[in-house]
Design a protein around this motif. Structure first.
Motif, mmCIF file in Angstrom:
data_model
loop_
_atom_site.group_PDB
_atom_site.id
_atom_site.type_symbol
_atom_site.label_atom_id
_atom_site.label_comp_id
_atom_site.label_asym_id
_atom_site.label_seq_id
_atom_site.Cartn_x
_atom_site.Cartn_y
_atom_site.Cartn_z
ATOM 1 N N PRO A 18 -7.120 -5.596 6.901
ATOM 2 C CA PRO A 18 -7.333 -6.848 6.161
ATOM 3 C C PRO A 18 -6.059 -7.359 5.484
ATOM 4 O O PRO A 18 -5.779 -8.561 5.507
ATOM 5 C CB PRO A 18 -8.398 -6.480 5.123
ATOM 6 C CG PRO A 18 -9.143 -5.344 5.750
ATOM 7 C CD PRO A 18 -8.097 -4.577 6.497
ATOM 8 N N ALA A 19 -5.268 -6.475 4.916
ATOM 9 C CA ALA A 19 -4.025 -6.891 4.259
ATOM 10 C C ALA A 19 -3.062 -7.496 5.273
ATOM 11 O O ALA A 19 -2.394 -8.496 4.991
ATOM 12 C CB ALA A 19 -3.372 -5.711 3.539
ATOM 13 N N ALA A 20 -2.990 -6.915 6.453
ATOM 14 C CA ALA A 20 -2.098 -7.428 7.492
ATOM 15 C C ALA A 20 -2.519 -8.830 7.931
ATOM 16 O O ALA A 20 -1.673 -9.711 8.119
ATOM 17 C CB ALA A 20 -2.074 -6.483 8.687
ATOM 18 N N LEU A 21 -3.823 -9.054 8.084
ATOM 19 C CA LEU A 21 -4.310 -10.370 8.503
ATOM 20 C C LEU A 21 -4.083 -11.423 7.421
ATOM 21 O O LEU A 21 -3.679 -12.551 7.711
ATOM 22 C CB LEU A 21 -5.798 -10.281 8.858
ATOM 23 C CG LEU A 21 -6.124 -9.435 10.094
ATOM 24 C CD1 LEU A 21 -7.633 -9.240 10.227
ATOM 25 C CD2 LEU A 21 -5.558 -10.084 11.350
ATOM 26 N N VAL A 22 -4.331 -11.056 6.173
ATOM 27 C CA VAL A 22 -4.112 -11.985 5.062
ATOM 28 C C VAL A 22 -2.621 -12.296 4.924
ATOM 29 O O VAL A 22 -2.230 -13.454 4.760
ATOM 30 C CB VAL A 22 -4.684 -11.418 3.738
ATOM 31 C CG1 VAL A 22 -4.246 -12.250 2.547
ATOM 32 C CG2 VAL A 22 -6.208 -11.350 3.810
ATOM 33 N N ALA A 23 -1.774 -11.279 5.014
ATOM 34 C CA ALA A 23 -0.328 -11.486 4.894
ATOM 35 C C ALA A 23 0.190 -12.384 6.012
ATOM 36 O O ALA A 23 1.019 -13.269 5.768
ATOM 37 C CB ALA A 23 0.402 -10.145 4.914
ATOM 38 N N LYS A 24 -0.293 -12.193 7.214
ATOM 39 C CA LYS A 24 0.139 -13.017 8.343
ATOM 40 C C LYS A 24 -0.237 -14.480 8.115
ATOM 41 O O LYS A 24 0.568 -15.375 8.333
ATOM 42 C CB LYS A 24 -0.493 -12.504 9.635
ATOM 43 C CG LYS A 24 -0.063 -13.252 10.871
ATOM 44 C CD LYS A 24 -0.656 -12.656 12.127
ATOM 45 C CE LYS A 24 -0.204 -13.441 13.344
ATOM 46 N NZ LYS A 24 -0.782 -12.914 14.579
ATOM 47 N N VAL A 43 1.669 -11.381 -6.871
ATOM 48 C CA VAL A 43 2.495 -10.843 -5.784
ATOM 49 C C VAL A 43 2.492 -11.845 -4.631
ATOM 50 O O VAL A 43 1.550 -12.625 -4.479
ATOM 51 C CB VAL A 43 1.999 -9.460 -5.288
ATOM 52 C CG1 VAL A 43 2.018 -8.450 -6.420
ATOM 53 C CG2 VAL A 43 0.625 -9.546 -4.662
ATOM 54 N N ALA A 44 3.538 -11.811 -3.833
ATOM 55 C CA ALA A 44 3.629 -12.676 -2.662
ATOM 56 C C ALA A 44 2.576 -12.247 -1.645
ATOM 57 O O ALA A 44 2.543 -11.095 -1.217
ATOM 58 C CB ALA A 44 5.020 -12.592 -2.062
ATOM 59 N N ALA A 45 1.711 -13.187 -1.269
ATOM 60 C CA ALA A 45 0.625 -12.877 -0.345
ATOM 61 C C ALA A 45 1.109 -12.667 1.086
ATOM 62 O O ALA A 45 0.377 -12.134 1.912
ATOM 63 C CB ALA A 45 -0.423 -13.983 -0.378
ATOM 64 N N GLY A 46 2.335 -13.053 1.381
ATOM 65 C CA GLY A 46 2.867 -12.905 2.733
ATOM 66 C C GLY A 46 3.397 -11.519 3.042
ATOM 67 O O GLY A 46 3.931 -11.287 4.120
ATOM 68 N N SER A 47 3.235 -10.574 2.111
ATOM 69 C CA SER A 47 3.731 -9.214 2.310
ATOM 70 C C SER A 47 2.584 -8.209 2.278
ATOM 71 O O SER A 47 1.864 -8.115 1.284
ATOM 72 C CB SER A 47 4.734 -8.862 1.206
ATOM 73 O OG SER A 47 4.946 -7.467 1.142
ATOM 74 N N LEU A 49 2.766 -4.984 2.065
ATOM 75 C CA LEU A 49 3.024 -3.998 1.012
ATOM 76 C C LEU A 49 2.625 -4.539 -0.364
ATOM 77 O O LEU A 49 1.984 -3.843 -1.149
ATOM 78 C CB LEU A 49 4.495 -3.585 1.019
ATOM 79 C CG LEU A 49 4.882 -2.484 0.041
ATOM 80 C CD1 LEU A 49 4.060 -1.221 0.301
ATOM 81 C CD2 LEU A 49 6.352 -2.178 0.157
ATOM 82 N N ASN A 50 2.991 -5.783 -0.639
ATOM 83 C CA ASN A 50 2.606 -6.393 -1.916
ATOM 84 C C ASN A 50 1.094 -6.445 -2.071
ATOM 85 O O ASN A 50 0.563 -6.150 -3.141
ATOM 86 C CB ASN A 50 3.171 -7.814 -2.041
ATOM 87 C CG ASN A 50 4.641 -7.839 -2.364
ATOM 88 O OD1 ASN A 50 5.236 -6.829 -2.720
ATOM 89 N ND2 ASN A 50 5.236 -9.006 -2.208
ATOM 90 N N LEU A 51 0.396 -6.832 -1.015
ATOM 91 C CA LEU A 51 -1.065 -6.911 -1.083
ATOM 92 C C LEU A 51 -1.681 -5.541 -1.348
ATOM 93 O O LEU A 51 -2.627 -5.415 -2.128
ATOM 94 C CB LEU A 51 -1.633 -7.503 0.202
ATOM 95 C CG LEU A 51 -1.323 -8.975 0.454
ATOM 96 C CD1 LEU A 51 -1.851 -9.403 1.807
ATOM 97 C CD2 LEU A 51 -1.884 -9.849 -0.654
ATOM 98 N N MET A 52 -1.135 -4.521 -0.727
ATOM 99 C CA MET A 52 -1.680 -3.177 -0.905
ATOM 100 C C MET A 52 -1.415 -2.652 -2.321
ATOM 101 O O MET A 52 -2.217 -1.895 -2.855
ATOM 102 C CB MET A 52 -1.147 -2.241 0.172
ATOM 103 C CG MET A 52 -1.732 -2.619 1.541
ATOM 104 S SD MET A 52 -1.071 -1.726 2.961
ATOM 105 C CE MET A 52 -1.301 -0.054 2.538
ATOM 106 N N THR A 53 -0.308 -3.086 -2.949
ATOM 107 C CA THR A 53 -0.026 -2.624 -4.311
ATOM 108 C C THR A 53 -0.983 -3.226 -5.332
ATOM 109 O O THR A 53 -1.095 -2.712 -6.445
ATOM 110 C CB THR A 53 1.424 -2.940 -4.740
ATOM 111 O OG1 THR A 53 1.610 -4.352 -4.744
ATOM 112 C CG2 THR A 53 2.432 -2.270 -3.834
#
Length: 88
Positions: A18-24, A43-47, A49-53
């Motif tokens: 889910p984080a990868a799809l949202v970041a993309k 946090v920047a939603a395009g990353s 790693l940021n989403l997971m933190t």
């Protein structure tokens, strides 16, 4: 600055797939999109790693924001994914 509150629908939260799809989706927007959980730092939603933190789990509420031309569309695109169960 436009913003929208959304509840995380994925059972694993904003982690892994889910984080990868949202970041993309966020990275594809014409403006920078940020996500905040529980009044923390945005946090920047395009990353991924940021989403997971954020450690945003299933049922947590997050605040999605963006600024500039096309901000509403960018927020809606990201919010739609966050509010969808992306585990499958």
């Amino acid at each position: 600055m436009p913003e929208r509150r959304v509840t995380v629908a994925s059972k694993v939260g904003l982690h892994a797939r889910p984080a990868a799809l949202v970041a993309k989706a966020a990275a594809a927007q014409s403006v920078a999109v940020s996500i905040t959980k529980d009044g923390g730092a945005p946090v920047a939603a395009g990353s991924v790693l940021n989403l997971m933190t954020l450690a945003a789990g299933h049922g947590d509420e997050v605040l999605i924001s963006a600024d500039g031309e096309g901000a509403e569309d960018a927020i809606n695109a990201v919010a739609e994914l966050v509010a969808t169960d992306l585990d499958g």
